[in-house]
Write a protein that holds these residues in place. Structure first.
Motif, PDB file in Angstrom:
ATOM      1  N   ILE A 101     -60.965 -31.589 -12.387  1.00  0.00           N
ATOM      2  CA  ILE A 101     -61.370 -30.568 -13.353  1.00  0.00           C
ATOM      3  C   ILE A 101     -62.318 -29.568 -12.695  1.00  0.00           C
ATOM      4  O   ILE A 101     -63.299 -29.952 -12.060  1.00  0.00           O
ATOM      5  CB  ILE A 101     -62.076 -31.205 -14.572  1.00  0.00           C
ATOM      6  N   LEU A 102     -61.997 -28.271 -12.834  1.00  0.00           N
ATOM      7  CA  LEU A 102     -62.948 -27.219 -12.526  1.00  0.00           C
ATOM      8  C   LEU A 102     -63.682 -26.907 -13.827  1.00  0.00           C
ATOM      9  O   LEU A 102     -63.097 -26.346 -14.768  1.00  0.00           O
ATOM     10  CB  LEU A 102     -62.240 -25.967 -12.009  1.00  0.00           C
ATOM     11  N   PRO A 103     -64.965 -27.261 -13.933  1.00  0.00           N
ATOM     12  CA  PRO A 103     -65.687 -27.066 -15.207  1.00  0.00           C
ATOM     13  C   PRO A 103     -65.795 -25.598 -15.593  1.00  0.00           C
ATOM     14  O   PRO A 103     -65.833 -24.706 -14.740  1.00  0.00           O
ATOM     15  CB  PRO A 103     -67.074 -27.662 -14.909  1.00  0.00           C
ATOM     16  N   ALA A 104     -65.821 -25.345 -16.854  1.00  0.00           N
ATOM     17  CA  ALA A 104     -65.977 -23.981 -17.371  1.00  0.00           C
ATOM     18  C   ALA A 104     -67.229 -23.345 -16.780  1.00  0.00           C
ATOM     19  O   ALA A 104     -68.268 -23.994 -16.632  1.00  0.00           O
ATOM     20  CB  ALA A 104     -66.073 -24.012 -18.892  1.00  0.00           C
ATOM     21  N   GLY A 105     -67.120 -22.061 -16.409  1.00  0.00           N
ATOM     22  CA  GLY A 105     -68.261 -21.326 -15.877  1.00  0.00           C
ATOM     23  C   GLY A 105     -68.552 -21.569 -14.416  1.00  0.00           C
ATOM     24  O   GLY A 105     -69.549 -21.063 -13.891  1.00  0.00           O
ATOM     25  N   GLN A 106     -67.707 -22.338 -13.711  1.00  0.00           N
ATOM     26  CA  GLN A 106     -67.929 -22.612 -12.288  1.00  0.00           C
ATOM     27  C   GLN A 106     -66.770 -22.075 -11.454  1.00  0.00           C
ATOM     28  O   GLN A 106     -65.621 -22.046 -11.918  1.00  0.00           O
ATOM     29  CB  GLN A 106     -68.056 -24.119 -12.036  1.00  0.00           C
ATOM     30  N   SER A 107     -67.091 -21.664 -10.226  1.00  0.00           N
ATOM     31  CA  SER A 107     -66.056 -21.200  -9.305  1.00  0.00           C
ATOM     32  C   SER A 107     -65.764 -22.218  -8.211  1.00  0.00           C
ATOM     33  O   SER A 107     -64.787 -22.079  -7.475  1.00  0.00           O
ATOM     34  CB  SER A 107     -66.475 -19.873  -8.653  1.00  0.00           C
ATOM     35  N   THR A 108     -66.599 -23.247  -8.100  1.00  0.00           N
ATOM     36  CA  THR A 108     -66.364 -24.306  -7.108  1.00  0.00           C
ATOM     37  C   THR A 108     -66.644 -25.662  -7.742  1.00  0.00           C
ATOM     38  O   THR A 108     -67.397 -25.765  -8.728  1.00  0.00           O
ATOM     39  CB  THR A 108     -67.263 -24.141  -5.867  1.00  0.00           C
ATOM     40  N   VAL A 109     -66.064 -26.690  -7.138  1.00  0.00           N
ATOM     41  CA  VAL A 109     -66.331 -28.060  -7.561  1.00  0.00           C
ATOM     42  C   VAL A 109     -66.030 -28.991  -6.386  1.00  0.00           C
ATOM     43  O   VAL A 109     -65.107 -28.736  -5.606  1.00  0.00           O
ATOM     44  CB  VAL A 109     -65.467 -28.452  -8.793  1.00  0.00           C
ATOM     45  N   ASP A 110     -66.821 -30.036  -6.222  1.00  0.00           N
ATOM     46  CA  ASP A 110     -66.571 -31.047  -5.188  1.00  0.00           C
ATOM     47  C   ASP A 110     -65.507 -32.021  -5.695  1.00  0.00           C
ATOM     48  O   ASP A 110     -65.566 -32.477  -6.843  1.00  0.00           O
ATOM     49  CB  ASP A 110     -67.846 -31.806  -4.845  1.00  0.00           C
ATOM     50  N   VAL A 111     -64.559 -32.327  -4.822  1.00  0.00           N
ATOM     51  CA  VAL A 111     -63.419 -33.179  -5.182  1.00  0.00           C
ATOM     52  C   VAL A 111     -63.444 -34.442  -4.334  1.00  0.00           C
ATOM     53  O   VAL A 111     -63.555 -34.375  -3.102  1.00  0.00           O
ATOM     54  CB  VAL A 111     -62.084 -32.433  -4.953  1.00  0.00           C
ATOM     55  N   ILE A 112     -63.356 -35.592  -4.982  1.00  0.00           N
ATOM     56  CA  ILE A 112     -63.250 -36.870  -4.258  1.00  0.00           C
ATOM     57  C   ILE A 112     -61.784 -37.095  -3.907  1.00  0.00           C
ATOM     58  O   ILE A 112     -60.947 -37.298  -4.792  1.00  0.00           O
ATOM     59  CB  ILE A 112     -63.784 -38.039  -5.105  1.00  0.00           C
ATOM     60  N   LEU A 113     -61.481 -37.023  -2.625  1.00  0.00           N
ATOM     61  CA  LEU A 113     -60.107 -37.247  -2.161  1.00  0.00           C
ATOM     62  C   LEU A 113     -59.833 -38.735  -1.977  1.00  0.00           C
ATOM     63  O   LEU A 113     -58.776 -39.233  -2.383  1.00  0.00           O
ATOM     64  CB  LEU A 113     -59.876 -36.508  -0.847  1.00  0.00           C
ATOM     65  N   LEU A 114     -60.773 -39.443  -1.316  1.00  0.00           N
ATOM     66  CA  LEU A 114     -60.640 -40.878  -1.088  1.00  0.00           C
ATOM     67  C   LEU A 114     -61.859 -41.576  -1.661  1.00  0.00           C
ATOM     68  O   LEU A 114     -63.001 -41.188  -1.375  1.00  0.00           O
ATOM     69  CB  LEU A 114     -60.530 -41.192   0.412  1.00  0.00           C
ATOM     70  N   GLU A 115     -61.614 -42.573  -2.485  1.00  0.00           N
ATOM     71  CA  GLU A 115     -62.718 -43.323  -3.081  1.00  0.00           C
ATOM     72  C   GLU A 115     -63.499 -44.075  -2.017  1.00  0.00           C
ATOM     73  O   GLU A 115     -64.728 -44.153  -2.046  1.00  0.00           O
ATOM     74  CB  GLU A 115     -62.177 -44.297  -4.125  1.00  0.00           C
TER      75      GLU A 115
END
Length: 369
Positions: A95-109
């Motif tokens: 999810i890209l949160p509302a009002g944000q242009s970037t987000v950190d993504v967990i690829l591998l747990e």
């Protein structure tokens, strides 16, 4: 003066024609979604999750945006889920949160840190299209995907021996040291199969390296019975005055004393070493009995390739021997880059008195594939 007014009016019209900066339309190529990078390098022993940053170039949204991606594997050296890594429960979207242009993504747990040397592996994550947006930054289109390279950190054993496969006996029987140079140096069993004289050479029948021995005379005045060849801890434990110690890697080791010359062991050919191998090392366990060592006595180890012996990988003589005598030496020495090729380990022993005993307990070459 008229020309100045004319320019002013044109500028005023231009300004009034744009309500805000947002009315300026950027080329469509600037509307993109992208990962921060297209490659992430980690080691299997690294702790924690593997993450990257996702970037969205459009106008900030008033609602959350779901972004989808797929997981792919290369044709060669593919990582395996559950064996090399664990995926997060939400793998496949974020999810890209509302009002944000970037987000950190967990690829591998997490990464799976095992003791196996399987070589480096990889897994790739590919962003899926969103209407109106190009995949990847304008000057970094490759960032539409990110590959996680999981580096191997366990050493692979290309060749080894701890002399455990060599037949041994339970009594302190000695080898008749030659009065002249012999290459190869024969096992007494070649002529007397019932003999309990230690083996000095060995043809491998298992995983351990086989080896042949040769003898180069230095100052031999008469044939003597010497402690030479592969002995086990039954013998060394029963004769502490002669051996001073027991093997620490298994129950057997190669022993030489009072050679009055040189014994050279040439081990079976080792393959698989190549310039792509990293962290290549020689592992060796040695013991020098406590005594008064002469200048020319000691051990030298080579890795012989098609180019010849070259420089020693390990050399312990004279003062170096006296500095370490009486304690086991468990050494790890880097293999030079010019030795990353098919070759043979070559070990030469030199000693001239019964108390000058050298024990080689194990030797191996390892590296990361």
């Amino acid at each position: 003066m008229k020309s100045i007014k004319f320019i002013y009016l044109i500028g005023l019209v231009s300004i009034l024609g744009c309500d805000t900066e947002n009315d300026v339309l950027l080329p469509s190529e600037f509307n993109y979604i992208s990962f921060k990078t297209n490659e992430i390098n980690v080691l299997e022993s690294d702790m924690g999750a593997v993450t990257t940053t996702f970037t969205y170039s459009g106008e900030l949204l008033s609602e959350d945006l779901t972004v989808n991606y797929t997981v792919a594997f290369p044709d060669e050296d593919a990582a395996q889920e559950g064996i090399d890594f664990m995926l997060p429960a939400s793998s496949g979207s974020f999810i890209l949160p509302a009002g944000q242009s970037t987000v950190d993504v967990i690829l591998l747990e997490s990464l799976v840190n095992d003791d196996l040397s399987k070589g480096s592996r990889a897994v790739t994550f590919n962003l899926q299209s969103i209407q109106g947006y190009i995949l990847g930054e304008p000057d970094k289109r490759e960032n539409k995907s990110v590959t996680v390279n999981i580096g191997e950190d366990d050493l692979f054993e290309f060749g080894y021996t701890s002399f455990e496969e060599v037949p041994t006996f339970g009594t302190l029987t000695r080898y008749p040291r030659p009065a002249a140079t012999q290459d190869p140096l024969p096992n007494i069993q070649d002529t007397d199969p019932a003999s309990e004289v230690p083996y000095v050479s060995y043809v491998s029948t298992g995983d351990e390296l086989g080896f042949t021995a040769s003898f180069l005379a230095a100052s031999v005045s008469a044939i003597e019975q010497e402690i030479m060849g592969v002995y086990n801890t039954t013998v060394t434990s029963a004769n502490p005055d002669s051996f001073e110690t027991n093997s620490i890697d298994g129950n057997q080791g190669y022993v030489t004393s009072d050679l009055d010359g040189f014994v050279t062991l040439t081990f079976d050919e080792i393959t698989g070493l190549n310039p792509d191998v990293t962290n290549a090392v020689l592992d060796i366990k040695l013991f020098f009995r406590t005594t008064s060592w002469e200048t020319e006595d000691g051990v030298v180890v080579y890795f012989e390739t098609a180019d010849g012996l070259g420089d020693p990988i390990l050399s312990i003589f004279d003062d170096d021997v006296e500095a370490v005598e009486g304690t086991w030496q468990e050494l790890r020495i880097p293999i030079p880059d010019n030795k990353l090729a098919t070759g043979k380990l070559v070990v030469t022993f030199r000693n001239g008195a019964g108390t000058e005993m050298i024990i080689l307990d194990s030797i191996s070459i390892k590296g990361i594939l």
